[in-house]
Design an enzyme around this catalytic site. Structure first.
Site, PDB file in Angstrom:
ATOM      1  N   ARG B 161      22.481 -51.037  19.570  1.00 64.41           N
ATOM      2  CA  ARG B 161      22.066 -49.762  18.790  1.00 64.41           C
ATOM      3  C   ARG B 161      20.409 -49.406  18.249  1.00 64.41           C
ATOM      4  O   ARG B 161      19.758 -49.738  18.887  1.00 64.41           O
ATOM      5  CB  ARG B 161      23.785 -49.692  17.693  1.00 64.41           C
ATOM      6  N   ASN B 201      26.776 -59.645  13.025  1.00 62.62           N
ATOM      7  CA  ASN B 201      27.331 -58.655  12.691  1.00 62.62           C
ATOM      8  C   ASN B 201      27.442 -57.833  13.203  1.00 62.62           C
ATOM      9  O   ASN B 201      27.071 -57.025  14.003  1.00 62.62           O
ATOM     10  CB  ASN B 201      25.759 -58.389  11.671  1.00 62.62           C
ATOM     11  N   GLU B 202      28.587 -56.854  12.853  1.00 57.96           N
ATOM     12  CA  GLU B 202      29.401 -55.734  13.735  1.00 57.96           C
ATOM     13  C   GLU B 202      29.258 -55.853  14.337  1.00 57.96           C
ATOM     14  O   GLU B 202      28.554 -54.770  15.051  1.00 57.96           O
ATOM     15  CB  GLU B 202      28.740 -54.660  12.618  1.00 57.96           C
ATOM     16  N   GLN B 203      29.409 -57.065  15.857  1.00 59.36           N
ATOM     17  CA  GLN B 203      28.787 -56.808  16.676  1.00 59.36           C
ATOM     18  C   GLN B 203      29.617 -57.607  17.486  1.00 59.36           C
ATOM     19  O   GLN B 203      29.783 -59.051  17.131  1.00 59.36           O
ATOM     20  CB  GLN B 203      27.684 -56.348  16.852  1.00 59.36           C
TER      21      GLN B 203
END
Lengths: 264, 229
Positions: B161, B201-203
Site C-alpha cells: 500500500r 499486520n493487516e496483510q
C-alpha cells in the site's frame, strides 16, 4: 578453568564511526587495539546491546530524540549516507578453555549485517535483523590472556528517505529488507535516524564440553479432561569432538513451590 | 516419573536428534492466562554428561502446561480463543516495542508487562512493523499470564500500500525472511505465553512466504494422531 555455560559480553564495549577508523579489523584485533585514552581517538563508550543512536546518546553526541522536537536535529541516514551510521564495536574478553572444551561466540540479533574479527580472524555475519548468529571460535582464542573482538555493523541495505510530509513507513524502502519497518516513522513514531542499526540484542560466549545441546523443543499433550498430561521433548545433540562419545542424556522436571521449596 | 536418563553414543563430528520418551504427569498444575488462574511453571533441565569428561552442557527452561486453541467465528468473523478448554474473553494491548532505541532491559520488560497484567489485560499483540520480541519479554509474559500474539515483519503500509504503491511482494529476499522466521520460531517456541503466530499486520505475506510459514508452523502429524483432551 572455564565453567560450562553462558557469559554475557555486555560491558567494556567501545565504538567508533567506520569512516573515522583507518585500521582494518585484523589490525584492530591484533597489533593495534583501539583506546579511548587518546583525546583525538574516535572511540567512545558503547551501548551493547543497543543501537548506534543509543551509543551516540550515551556520549551526549545527539540530544535525546524522544524529548520535544529533538529528533529533528539529528541527521537522518538518508541525508548522511549509510556510512555515517556504520560503526565499529570493540571489546575484549578472557576465556581460558580446558582441553576438549569448545566455545561459541553468539549474537542474538544485530541490525543489519556485520563483519566479526576475533584475534585477527574474520567471520562474516549475513543479513537479517531477526536471526541469531553462532560462531565456533574455539581454535582462534588465546588460551592465556585477552581475546580481542571487533564488529563492523552495517545499517539496513534500504534505509529509505523520509518524505517531507512523513507518512507510515516513509518511502517504503525499508520494506525491502527483513528488518523492523516502523523505523522510517509511523503515525505513532518519528523516524529513527539510524534505522536501529547496531548490536541490538545480547552478545555471549558459551562454553561446552565435547557435546552440545541444540534447540530443545517442549510440547505437551492432554488426556481425560486434563487429568493426564505428557511432556514431549526433542533435542539435537552435536558432538564436536573427533571421536565417538558415550554420553548420558538427562531430563528432569521440577515444580517450584511457594517459599523456595522445590518438588522433585 | 519426571526424570529420565538415556545412554547414547554419538559419532564424531555429527549432530543427532533425540526424542525422550514422553514424561507422564498426573493432574499437572496448568498455566492459565491472567485472571483465569495461576501461571504454574515447571523447570525443565536437560544435561548431557560425557564419559570420562563429566558435564558437557546444560539447558533449562520454564515450561507451562497449557492448551491454546483458536478459531474464526463464522458469525462475527472474529477469532475465538480457548485456553485449557475454557473460552476466554480476550482483553488485548497493542505492543510495538519497549523503546525506540531498543534499550530493552530486563527491568523494563518486567515493569511494562506487569503493568499490562495490572490493567487486567490477558493478551499482548506484537505488531508486525516492530520486533519479534525477545525471550525476556516472553519470560515476563509467562510469569504474569499475558498471552502473546506475535506477528512477522510484514505491514500493508510498506508492503503493498502507500503512495506511491510499495512493493506488494514483501521483502526482496524471501529466503532470508524465512531463515529469520524459522530462527525466531526456534527461539520462542517453548514459552507458554506464545499463543498465535500471524504473517503480518493487516496483510497476508506473499504466497511463497505464507505457504512456507504455514507449513513450518503446522502441528506435527505425530501430535495430530495423539488424540486430545
Amino acid at each position: 578453568m572455564v565453567e560450562i555455560g553462558k557469559k554475557k559480553l555486555d560491558s567494556g564495549w567501545i565504538a567508533a564511526r567506520s569512516t573515522e577508523v583507518d585500521l582494518n579489523g585484523v589490525q584492530l584485533t591484533t597489533t593495534h587495539p583501539p583506546s579511548t585514552t587518546d583525546l583525538s581517538s574516535p572511540w567512545i563508550e558503547a551501548v551493547v546491546p543497543g543501537t548506534v543512536l543509543g551509543t551516540l546518546l550515551k556520549n551526549k553526541l545527539v540530544p535525546d530524540p524522544f524529548y520535544g522536537l529533538n529528533n529533528e536535529t539529528i541527521i537522518d541516514i538518508a541525508d548522511s549516507g549509510r556510512e555515517y551510521y556504520t560503526f565499529w564495536f570493540f571489546t575484549t574478553f578472557q576465556c581460558a578453555l580446558l582441553e576438549h572444551q569448545h566455545v561459541d561466540l553468539n549474537f542474538r540479533a544485530l541490525n543489519y549485517s556485520a563483519e566479526v574479527y576475533v584475534n585477527g580472524h574474520i567471520r562474516i555475519l549475513p543479513k537479517g535483523m531477526f536471526r541469531r548468529h553462532s560462531l565456533d571460535v574455539t581454535d582462534i582464542l588465546h588460551p592465556d590472556g585477552q581475546n580481542l573482538l571487533a564488529v563492523l555493523v552495517n545499517p539496513p541495505d534500504h534505509p529509505g528517505k523520509i518524505p517531507p510530509q512523513g507518512g507510515q513507513g516513509g518511502d517504503h524502502e525499508i520494506g525491502k529488507d527483513v528488518a523492523a519497518q516502523y523505523v522510517e516513522g509511523w503515525d505513532w513514531m518519528t523516524p529513527i535516524r539510524d534505522r536501529n542499526t547496531g548490536i541490538w540484542d545480547e552478545v555471549t560466549i558459551f562454553v561446552t564440553g565435547p557435546v552440545k545441546i541444540v534447540e530443545p523443543h517442549l510440547v505437551s499433550t492432554f488426556y481425560d479432561n486434563y487429568e493426564r498430561a505428557y511432556l514431549h521433548c526433542t533435542t539435537e545433540l552435536e558432538n564436536r569432538s573427533a571421536w565417538a562419545v558415550d554420553c548420558s542424556l538427562n531430563i528432569q522436571v521440577t515444580a517450584d513451590l511457594e517459599g523456595n521449596f522445590c518438588l522433585v | 516419573e519426571h526424570l529420565h536418563t538415556q545412554e547414547l553414543s554419538i559419532p564424531p563430528g555429527s549432530c543427532i536428534q533425540y526424542t525422550f520418551p514422553p514424561l507422564f504427569f498426573y493432574r499437572p498444575n496448568l498455566w492459565w492466562p491472567n485472571g483465569m488462574g495461576k501461571q504454574s511453571l515447571y523447570t525443565v533441565v536437560i544435561t548431557v554428561d560425557v564419559k570420562d569428561y563429566g558435564e558437557s552442557d546444560s539447558w533449562s527452561h520454564l515450561f507451562g502446561f497449557r492448551k491454546i486453541e483458536s478459531t474464526i467465528d463464522e458469525a462475527t468473523g472474529g477469532r475465538l480463543f480457548k485456553v485449557n478448554g475454557e473460552p476466554i474473553f480476550v482483553r488485548g494491548g497493542n505492543w510495538i516495542l519497549s523503546d525506540g532505541l531498543l534499550r530493552l532491559s530486563d527491568k523494563r520488560y518486567s515493569t511494562d508487562i506487569k503493568f499490562h497484567a495490572d490493567m487486567n489485560l490477558n493478551m499482548i499483540r506484537c505488531w508486525g512493523g516492530g520486533l519479534a520480541e525477545r525471550p525476556e519479554f516472553y519470560h515476563y509474559c509467562d510469569i504474569y499470564g499475558l498471552l502473546v500474539w506475535q506477528e512477522f515483519w510484514i505491514t500493508g503500509d510498506v508492503d503493498g500500500r502507500g503512495d506511491p504503491i510499495s512493493n506488494p511482494n514483501g521483502p526482496l529476499d524471501h529466503d532470508l525472511f524465512l531463515v529469520c522466521a524459522m530462527d525466531t520460531i526456534k527461539l520462542l517456541r517453548n514459552h507458554p505465553s506464545l499463543a498465535l503466530w500471524v504473517g503480518g499486520n493487516e496483510q497476508i505475506p506473499p504466497d511463497d512466504i505464507n505457504i512456507a510459514l504455514k507449513n513450518n508452523l503446522k502441528l506435527h502429524p505425530y501430535f495430530e494422531s495423539m488424540g486430545g483432551v
